[in-house]
Design an enzyme around this catalytic site. Structure first.
Site, PDB file in Angstrom:
ATOM      1  N   HIS A  59       0.901  -1.230   0.026  1.00 47.68           N
ATOM      2  CA  HIS A  59      -0.108  -0.218   0.072  1.00 47.68           C
ATOM      3  C   HIS A  59       0.882   1.123  -0.132  1.00 47.68           C
ATOM      4  O   HIS A  59       0.544   2.083   0.521  1.00 47.68           O
ATOM      5  CB  HIS A  59      -1.002   0.132   1.381  1.00 47.68           C
ATOM      6  CG  HIS A  59      -1.779  -1.339   1.695  1.00 47.68           C
ATOM      7  ND1 HIS A  59      -1.168  -2.448   1.810  1.00 47.68           N
ATOM      8  CD2 HIS A  59      -3.072  -1.553   1.336  1.00 47.68           C
ATOM      9  CE1 HIS A  59      -2.138  -3.147   1.835  1.00 47.68           C
ATOM     10  NE2 HIS A  59      -3.407  -2.713   1.496  1.00 47.68           N
ATOM     11  N   GLU A 241      -9.338  -6.831  -3.682  1.00 48.05           N
ATOM     12  CA  GLU A 241      -8.379  -7.575  -2.851  1.00 48.05           C
ATOM     13  C   GLU A 241      -8.960  -9.149  -2.979  1.00 48.05           C
ATOM     14  O   GLU A 241      -8.048 -10.117  -2.651  1.00 48.05           O
ATOM     15  CB  GLU A 241      -8.055  -7.271  -1.559  1.00 48.05           C
ATOM     16  CG  GLU A 241      -7.368  -6.021  -1.567  1.00 48.05           C
ATOM     17  CD  GLU A 241      -7.308  -5.484  -0.146  1.00 48.05           C
ATOM     18  OE1 GLU A 241      -6.352  -4.338  -0.039  1.00 48.05           O
ATOM     19  OE2 GLU A 241      -8.116  -5.890   0.914  1.00 48.05           O
TER      20      GLU A 241
END
Lengths: 281, 117
Positions: A59, A241
């Site tokens: 991230h 995800e």
């Protein structure tokens, strides 16, 4: 010979890491979430895997938009965690397994998955939170050898669900062809539905999540048929995800046995899912 | 950059694709720098100079000044990099969830709980 002894899915929300650091596991908000983990921790304790392949997304700790690999695999002797900018306390280093990493890298490229290999790689909360949940004890967490597999979930185009499922199958073949006697567990992290950005922030789709929890066990190919756009629409921008779960599932055998599962809304902005799978005989 | 026909837009959602990644490059690069404590300190000490160093567009500078997450996204900001920016002001994902949806944080949390059905 190496073999995959289990597959585990878990959300990797940073707030979980903060709750662990602050010792809030018994708080009413957190208890129903953390209470679901001991059966999985006990299974790991019993099964004693030598190595964990951790499928996650970075991230913005290790990778920036200057170079954004679709699939990146760690090949380092150890992996460092670091400051992500907003206050999650970094964890001690994790042990790598360069020999198994390179075996997987060689096997994947031979299998036409042209991945990016990384001899240095910072791992972020997508990797560390699942490790903390699976191995609450620091000594055990630093004992298991890890192979981080980072999938691009920042910048579209993201790899399709079908491609991720096939990558998992190729990882499964790679492990099966490794000659050293090694027990391997695969973690598919992230999800389930959540959206952090835009006027649609806070979107959670319980029905879709529960369907995914079932299909990932019984019919993963049904999930692999979605497009990324479908997943963004049905599971939220970050709910894509689910592709990380599909990598894990691809690495398992066609039929699996579900040993444990839990679904809890909400953890932070997310529907949190947990599954423990074994290959069926 | 974008080549294939784009599917129907999803309301309230900006897909962070090649076009947005190009548009937001400077802004996201600045936010990426906030992984380091000394950079967070430098921004907080002189925000304008820090933005100038990264070559932010006028639109990006205005959105930074306003701490306006929707405007930052519009200006090419990616949520994972923006998380590092809003973190400078002690805001987390639920705070900016509330901001983006025009709710109080309490109402935003209640909305999440309501997803239990």
């Amino acid at each position: 010979m190496a073999r995959i002894i289990g597959g585990i899915t878990t959300s990797h929300i940073p707030a979980i890491g903060n709750a662990i650091t602050r010792g809030q596991m018994e708080d009413p908000y957190w208890k129903p979430f953390f209470d679901a983990y001991p059966p999985v921790q006990d299974w790991l304790e019993e099964a004693k895997p030598d190595a964990a392949i951790v499928i996650y997304n970075d991230h913005g700790l290790n990778f920036f938009l200057d170079k954004m690999p679709t699939f990146a695999i760690g090949a380092a002797p150890q992996y460092l965690n670091d400051d992500e900018g907003w206050g999650l306390q970094p964890l001690p280093p994790f042990q790598g397994d360069p020999e198994l990493s390179w075996h997987i890298i060689n096997s994947l490229v031979e299998d036409e998955f042209d991945i990016c290999s990384c001899q240095e790689m910072l791992v972020d909360h997508g990797f560390t939170v699942p490790m903390s949940l699976m191995f609450p004890d620091q000594a055990k967490r630093s004992a298991i050898r890890t192979i981080p597999v980072a999938v691009n979930l920042i910048q579209h185009p993201l790899p399709t669900p079908a491609r991720c499922y096939k990558l998992g199958q190729a990882i499964g073949r790679a492990v099966a062809s490794y000659e050293k006697d090694t027990k391997v567990v695969v973690f598919g992290t992230g999800g389930l539905s959540h959206q952090l950005d835009g006027q649609r922030a806070g979107f959670i789709n319980k029905d879709f999540d529960l369907m995914c929890m079932e299909k990932i066990v019984s019919d993963p190919e049904a999930l692999a048929r979605y497009s990324i756009h479908d997943l963004v629409r049905l599971a939220g921008a970050q709910g894509a995800e689910l592709i990380l779960w599909l990598v894990m599932r691809g690495a398992m055998s066609e039929k699996v046995k579900k040993l444990h599962s839990n679904y809890h809304i909400p953890i932070s902005n997310t529907g949190a899912g947990l599954l423990l799978l074994e290959n069926a005989a | 950059m974008a080549s294939a026909a784009k599917p129907a837009p999803i309301p309230g959602t900006v897909i962070f694709d090649g076009d947005m990644a190009v548009k937001g490059y400077a802004l996201n690069k600045m936010c990426f720098s906030f992984n380091r404590a000394e950079n967070r300190k430098a921004f907080l000490e002189d925000e304008d100079a820090y933005c100038a160093r990264f070559g932010l567009s006028e639109e990006q500078k205005a959105a930074v000044k306003a701490r306006d997450t929707l405007a930052l996204i519009e200006a090419g900001g990616n949520i994972y990099f923006l998380a590092k920016f809003v973190g400078l002001f002690g805001m987390n994902m639920q705070d900016i969830g509330a901001q983006q949806t025009g709710m109080s944080v309490a109402d935003f949390k209640a909305k999440l709980l309501a997803a239990r059905g």
